[in-house]
Design an enzyme around this catalytic site. Sequence first.
Site, short mmCIF file in Angstrom:
data_model
loop_
_atom_site.label_atom_id
_atom_site.label_comp_id
_atom_site.label_asym_id
_atom_site.label_seq_id
_atom_site.Cartn_x
_atom_site.Cartn_y
_atom_site.Cartn_z
N ASP A 75 0.83 -1.21 0.00
CA ASP A 75 0.00 0.00 0.00
C ASP A 75 0.86 1.25 0.00
OD1 ASP A 75 0.72 -0.78 2.68
OD2 ASP A 75 -0.63 0.76 3.44
N GLU A 137 -0.01 -1.26 5.68
CA GLU A 137 1.08 -0.84 6.57
C GLU A 137 0.94 0.62 6.94
OE1 GLU A 137 4.97 0.89 7.69
OE2 GLU A 137 3.73 1.36 5.96
#
Length: 384
Positions: A75, A137
């Site tokens: 991400d 994350e």
Amino acid sequence: MELLYRTEGLLGELIGFPTVSADGNLDLIGWASNYLKGLGAVCDVSLDESGTKANLFASFGPEGDGGLVLSGHSDVVPVADQEWSSDPFVMEDREGRLYGRGACDMKGFIACVLAIAPQIAQWPLKRPVHIVLTYDEEVGCFGARALVEELRARELRPATAILGEPTMMRVIDGHKGCFEYTTRITGCAGHGSTPDHGVNAAVCATRYAGRLMELEQDLRRRAPVDSPFTPPWTTLNIGRIQSGHAHNVIPDHAEIDWEMRPVQQSDADHVLTEIDRYAATLLPGMRAVHPEATITREVIGEVAGLHPVPHNAIAEIVSELTGANGADVVAFGTEAGLFQSLGMDCVVCGPGSIEQAHKPDEYVSRDQLAACLEMLKGLERHLT
């Protein structure tokens, strides 16, 4: 040079997936899984509860414990309200710098790992190599937390992990944790001329925030004498306080966003115990006026720190491969502490600078990618 060209091509593909945390990562995970399956990897894709995000756990070599994890989060942070000089989801090469959202944080490392994967597939591995791509994350390490729990349930214990966050290929074996919370206060609205008839959530929030700042001073005094971090104590920060509508209205709602970055778990335990105890002392007076008044603390994310250990096998290997003279610590957080909780030796080392992360015109240099590839190629003699 062929390996570097392949890496650049893969990085362009990865940047082309707009994997902003809020939007999901399934297209990237599906593409990476197919790529690795084509090389002979055994791939396990695990979805989150929403079904819009997934982790990828791909394995080469023999089954069992004792393997190496090469891990990166898929991400990226948003690009909204940032002034980019080019399309952030189309890689652009400018004088040896490769630009795009996630170029250094951390698709550059992922591209290097995927580029070296055909070679890993041919190595006569004595222990497994796992390529891990996680989700979320940037908003709390939720993907890595889910993955660690899956590995714990499967009783699968890799021995070591390299997490390729951007460190300019410096070897990092420690960082603080990052614990984030939102405290919500519900009071009772009223007219400002009769304050005793309401419960002022803004006033309660101010008192709560004041207690947090008192605890912040406690944390400075609790700093371990041998702390390797700067500053050496657990930090506490209030990021946002929101309440109220007008000068003459008693606000019935308030929110406080706050975080701490512990150097030791005992500090986190101390803060949470004391702030929850203080909230309990505020409630009786609030409920004497409005029985439904509340103070609730929501856990946004609790990301474990990475604690330096005396004998870190993977830190020693990566230091040898990069020519580093030992390991260092950093201020930013990673998923490494979660892997360390499984008993793994972990190190953070990857291409690019954290100074470029999250900013417009994020980039990674070609030289940094080349250095990462050299490190990854050097792992062969330690794994075979």
